[in-house]
Design an enzyme around this catalytic site. Structure first.
Site, PDB file in Angstrom:
ATOM      1  N   GLU A 195       0.835  -1.211   0.000  1.00 30.57           N
ATOM      2  CA  GLU A 195       0.000   0.000   0.000  1.00 30.57           C
ATOM      3  C   GLU A 195       0.866   1.255   0.000  1.00 30.57           C
ATOM      4  OE1 GLU A 195      -3.072  -0.277  -0.781  1.00 30.57           O
ATOM      5  OE2 GLU A 195      -3.069  -2.455  -0.532  1.00 30.57           O
ATOM      6  N   GLU A 197      -0.254  -0.679  -9.917  1.00 29.31           N
ATOM      7  CA  GLU A 197       0.190  -1.940  -9.322  1.00 29.31           C
ATOM      8  C   GLU A 197       1.699  -2.144  -9.535  1.00 29.31           C
ATOM      9  OE1 GLU A 197      -1.902  -3.286  -7.390  1.00 29.31           O
ATOM     10  OE2 GLU A 197      -1.200  -5.334  -7.029  1.00 29.31           O
ATOM     11  N   HIS A 231       1.603   2.144  -3.502  1.00 31.87           N
ATOM     12  CA  HIS A 231       0.495   2.899  -4.118  1.00 31.87           C
ATOM     13  C   HIS A 231       0.503   4.347  -3.613  1.00 31.87           C
ATOM     14  CE1 HIS A 231      -1.573  -0.311  -6.218  1.00 31.87           C
ATOM     15  NE2 HIS A 231      -1.722  -1.046  -5.138  1.00 31.87           N
TER      16      HIS A 231
END
Ligand code: ZN
Length: 500
Positions: free
Chosen positions: A265, A294, A268
């Protein structure tokens, strides 16, 4: 022209503010909202989403965009203003193709399907979910027809998540990858097993949290412009370039989900935090495709976090957070454990290698559904057959098979392939990074990530949606999406770990 342009920007600012306010509500719902307030929250979210959609599809916005089209063409090709008008027009025309009735029908079907899926999975009852799935497939078919496509209907669905990519192109990438993967996994299954017991012991909650925060801070995730919370399913959400939040989940008896989920995460989050501020409050201020997104999460999770240099350089730190680790544990044994390959039923628990097979299975079934060659009632069997063909496993029940993912209940067909695309892109980017910064592996070992993050920021992050995924890949790596880099990486890595 400058009047129209500032008018356009002020409309986009309003849309962005409304959507970001709605995102705060979503974040709250997944983290801290009391369980009893779901109904009121659903009304609030719907009101804000509808408002944003009304403005984004208004005649006023359409007229402004069309009136600015010639002006855009006079601007330098990669200027913010030109790309804003070009991307704005594409979005507007796409949005306008969907009737409000269809948008409403899809929203209703999704909200019913989500609940039905949760129950069906808990009760292992595919038949109860099948009618909802049938509805969503039909509605997605309608949506794809409204958007239009040149070859496969599925292309229109894929385009929602990975603009420009087609099923034909994906097949040409996945077909050779699939057979190589199946045979590599097969070879590994015959090799002596890697000992993973070190990962399955008590890792206290707070220490896991602190270790993860320590590492992602060193990556460059900015807690002054973000925060981390707990949620059942980890996600990243942004309210602005200066407020990008991530969540994680922690299992005290298993090291992997908390730590690698946190790195994932954060990857991201770094992308969204790295978008250039000149794009703020405009439709350009977000990741350009799910595949590129991704690639960023997988880069930090796998290419950094599951690398040997990382564990050689960070093992003492791991031990300082978890002093109870046995004395026999070494950087090498830990590195091997976090890279163990095991055939398993559940996608989100899959290792780096078998993961792509889980994705291809879903992609092929989705394509068959929309080509009409697999009926909804036959999906569980079709799923199990592919699991057998690719991973030599037969799911004992549908909750470990066709019912395991929420994506279809969300009506998100065409989403799955972006997970595998991101893996492929991540190694392509890594190859280019290593060419530009020859000492990359030493930097990872030292925990000195500034130059690496800066490279990603220059090549990928700062552009937001100004550049397409294809243009980013070509400008950053010199080639389009391709599986050869990832395959080379996988063969080398696992040959070394498993002594193949
Ligand atoms: Zn992700």
């Amino acid at each position: 022209m400058t009047d129209s342009l500032s008018k356009l920007k002020s409309i986009y600012h309003r849309v962005s503010d409304i959507k970001n306010a709605a995102a705060v509500l979503d974040w709250d719902q997944e983290t801290y909202m009391p369980p009893g307030s779901g109904n009121a929250r659903a009304h609030q979210s719907t009101t804000l989403e509808t408002l944003a959609h009304e403005i984004a599809t208004s005649n006023e916005l359409g007229d402004l965009l069309h009136s600015l089209h010639d002006y855009a063409l006079e601007q330098p090709e990669h200027s913010n203003d030109r790309r804003l008008i070009e991307v704005g027009l594409e979005d507007y025309e796409k949005n306008s193709k969907l009737s409000p009735e269809l948008v409403g029908k899809i929203a209703g079907a999704v909200s019913r399907a989500k609940d039905a899926w949760r129950d069906a999975r808990a009760e292992n009852n595919f038949k109860a979910f099948a009618p909802h799935l049938t509805d969503l497939i039909e509605l997605n078919r309608e949506k794809a027809e409204a958007f239009g496509y040149s070859e496969h209907l599925y292309d229109a669905l894929l385009d929602e998540y990975e603009p420009g990519l087609t099923a034909g192109r994906l097949d040409s990438i996945f077909d050779p990858l699939r057979s190589e993967l199946v045979s590599l996994v097969d070879t590994i299954a015959d090799a002596p097993e890697v000992d993973t017991s070190i990962l399955r012991r008590t890792y206290p909650h707070q220490q896991q949290w602190d270790f993860g925060v320590d590492i992602i801070t060193s990556f460059g995730y900015d807690f002054n412009r973000g925060r981390q919370d707990l949620s059942a399913h980890p996600f990243t959400i942004n309210f602005s370039i200066d407020d990008v939040r991530i969540t994680t989940r922690i299992d005290e008896n298993f090291f992997n989900p908390g730590f690698f989920g946190t790195l994932h995460e954060a990857g991201h989050g770094l992308y969204e935090q790295g978008i250039d501020h000149s794009l703020a409050r405009l439709p350009l201020a977000r990741g350009t495709s799910l595949g590129i997104h991704e690639s960023q999460s997988r880069f930090w999770e796998n290419l950094v976090g599951r690398s040997r240099p990382f564990w050689v350089g960070h093992f003492d730190k791991l031990r300082s957070y978890f002093p109870g680790l046995p004395a026999s544990a070494t950087p090498e044994s830990f590195y091997r454990a976090v890279n163990a390959v095991n055939r398993s039923f559940i996608r989100v628990e899959a290792d780096e290698l078998t993961y792509n097979l889980h994705i291809m299975l879903r992609y092929e079934l989705e394509k068959s559904i929309f080509e009409g060659t697999v009926a909804v009632d036959d999906l569980p069997d079709a799923w199990n057959q592919k699991m057998h063909d690719y991973l030599e496993l037969t799911p004992p029940s549908n909750d470990k098979g066709v019912l395991q993912d929420i994506h279809w209940a969300l009506g998100a067909f065409g989403y799955f392939p972006t997970y595998a695309i991101g893996n492929l892109m991540s190694t392509q980017l890594y190859d280019a990074l290593k060419k530009d910064i020859p000492g990359t592996e030493e930097l990872i070992e030292k925990g000195s990530f500034d130059d690496i993050l800066d490279w990603m920021k220059q090549k990928i992050h700062r552009h937001g949606r100004k550049m397409t995924a294809e243009d980013l890949m070509i400008s950053a790596t010199g080639s389009s999406l391709d599986s050869s880099s990832w395959l080379r990486y996988a063969r080398t890595k696992y040959a070394d770990i498993y002594g193949l």
